[in-house]
Enzyme design. Structure first.
Site, PDB file in Angstrom:
ATOM      1  N   LEU A  98     -92.355-140.571 -28.479  1.00 51.36           N
ATOM      2  CA  LEU A  98     -93.508-139.650 -28.422  1.00 51.36           C
ATOM      3  C   LEU A  98     -94.115-139.428 -29.805  1.00 51.36           C
ATOM      4  O   LEU A  98     -95.170-138.811 -29.924  1.00 51.36           O
ATOM      5  CB  LEU A  98     -93.038-138.283 -27.907  1.00 51.36           C
ATOM      6  N   TYR A 187    -107.197-144.345 -34.104  1.00 52.64           N
ATOM      7  CA  TYR A 187    -106.058-143.956 -33.258  1.00 52.64           C
ATOM      8  C   TYR A 187    -105.991-144.850 -32.014  1.00 52.64           C
ATOM      9  O   TYR A 187    -104.952-145.463 -31.714  1.00 52.64           O
ATOM     10  CB  TYR A 187    -106.247-142.495 -32.874  1.00 52.64           C
TER      11      TYR A 187
END
Ligand code: NAD
Ligand code: UDP
Length: 391
Positions: A98, A187
């Protein structure tokens, strides 16, 4: 109770050890809570911070022992440079990654950190899993889809209403990003490349993987409230930005008029999908899953209006005379910002493989989340903003 749990094919679920990297973040904290309270799995929790899972690591004053005993172990590790990571992955049956820089305010202002965090730092995790034949669940993002095909049509073109021009499908939709100078896409691009690398490790070296594409998961403990549990100048994701404005009785800022559309899913619904992936490896391996709630679509402006209404209900405070103001994206985020126009997840694959469906309406999830925000922060904000009393 937990011993009797079975998977979707009726087989008993064996307890496993899970190396969870980024366990101290928003999603990680909810996933740890769920796994500890409802399963027998063990967690090796890796993060640089543990504030959001401290309640799971240390007994409180009212309960002298933690009900899950020693099933969670925290390892304060920065995965950028720590040789202990490979050992933890080897000890585990499954790794869940994560860890990431994942707030849009960083994508155009800290593009190098964003690319390193989402691609370079994830590389060793993929490599260790592949070399040691360990299963990997990797968190990507719905942002890999970028903009919709329909966004390139004229504003009033009828095909913009055609779902095939905007619904995002894991195995069909293209990834459409803006030009390089729009650094917002640093991103999305880094996440896309790590997805391709994981997919290739699966195809060429047999890595057992699942890729998760979250569509705006929101709920308690998301990000931070600037000046309270995060930097005063920090810009978190929209839920925390708007919560901060509501708590401080300031107008909510609508970037470029708040016309972008999003679908929001309650974190507790989404976590159920992740647990299904964890416990049904044969159904989840080799798949990329959209996890979102297509029924909870709003424009950002509508979100602001609904959050204002819900917050008034839970706090008992009246609505401001001017509840929202428009700001330009350049003033709010700086140069290089760009936006995803619309995000409707196609749910066919997750439905077919795992039978998962989100349950919570936007109103209900905002009500429980803003109740939490009010309970957690209202007093701290009052103290922080109180004028010093003249002595
Ligand atoms: P978060 O920022 O709350 O959690 C990320 C955690 O990773 C943080 O606790 C952070 O300290 C940790 N971390 C970052 N770099 C690290 C490093 N080098 N070493 C150790 N720990 C490190 O974010 P989140 O919302 O929980 O998101 C988790 C994942 O899901 C991310 O990969 C993100 O890109 C993805 N995602 C989330 C959403 C969402 O709706 N919340 C949407 C799209 C994608
Ligand atoms: N946004 C906004 N005001 C804020 C914060 C965000 O209008 O105070 C907008 C942002 O421009 C984007 C949407 O809200 O269109 C969602 O932003 P978020 O940071 O949650 O992340 P995203 O969904 O873009 O990944």
């Amino acid at each position: 109770m937990a011993g009797a749990r079975v998977d979707l094919d009726g087989r008993p679920i064996k307890p496993m050890t899970i190396c969870m990297i980024g366990a101290g973040g928003f999603i990680g904290s909810h996933l740890c809570e769920k796994l500890l309270s409802e399963t027998q799995h063990k967690i090796l929790a890796v993060d640089v911070y543990n504030d959001k899972i401290r309640h799971l690591l240390e007994p409180g004053s009212s309960d002298p022992a933690l009900p899950w005993g020693d099933r969670i172990q925290f390892h304060r590790i920065n995965i950028k440079h720590d040789s202990r990571l490979e050992g933890l992955i080897k000890m585990a049956d499954l790794t869940i990654n994560l860890a990431a820089i994942c707030t849009p305010a960083d994508y155009n202002t800290r593009p190098l950190d964003t690319i390193y965090s989402n691609f370079i730092d994830a590389l060793p995790v993929v490599k260790y899993c592949s070399e040691n034949n360990k299963r990997l669940i990797h968190f990507s993002t719905c942002e890999v889809y970028g903009k919709t095909i329909g966004s390139y049509l004229p504003k009033d073109h009828p095909l913009r209403q055609d779902p095939s021009f905007y619904v995002l499908k894991e195995d069909e939709s293209p990834c459409i990003f803006g030009p390089i100078e729009k650094q917002r896409w640093s991103y999305a691009c880094a996440k896309q490349l790590i997805e391709r690398l994981i997919y290739a490790e699966g195809a060429e070296n047999g890595l057992e993987f699942t890729i998760v594409r979250p569509f705006n998961w929101i709920g308690p403990r998301m990000d931070f409230i600037p000046g309270i549990d995060g930097p005063s100048e920090g810009v978190p994701r929209v839920l925390a930005c708007f919560s901060n404005n509501l708590l401080r009785r300031e107008p909510l800022k609508l970037v470029d008029g708040g016309q972008s559309q999003r679908t929001f899913v309650y974190i507790k619904d989404a976590i159920e999908a992740v647990v299904l992936m964890i416990e049904n490896s044969a159904r989840a391996n080799g798949h990329i899953f959209n996890v979102g709630n297509p029924n909870n679509e709003v424009t950002v402006k509508q979100l602001a209006e609904m959050m204002t209404e819900v917050y008034c209900k839970v706090s008992g405070e009246p609505v401001l005379e001017q509840p929202t103001i428009d700001v330009s994206s350049k003033d709010f985020y700086g140069v290089g910002y760009d936006d995803s126009d619309k995000r409707i997840p196609d749910m066919t694959i997750i439905n077919k493989q795992l039978g998962w469906n989100p349950k919570t309406s936007l109103w209900d999830l905002l009500e429980s989340t803003l109740t939490y925000q009010h309970r957690t922060y209202a007093e701290a904000i009052k103290q922080a903003t109180a004028k010093p009393v003249a002595s």
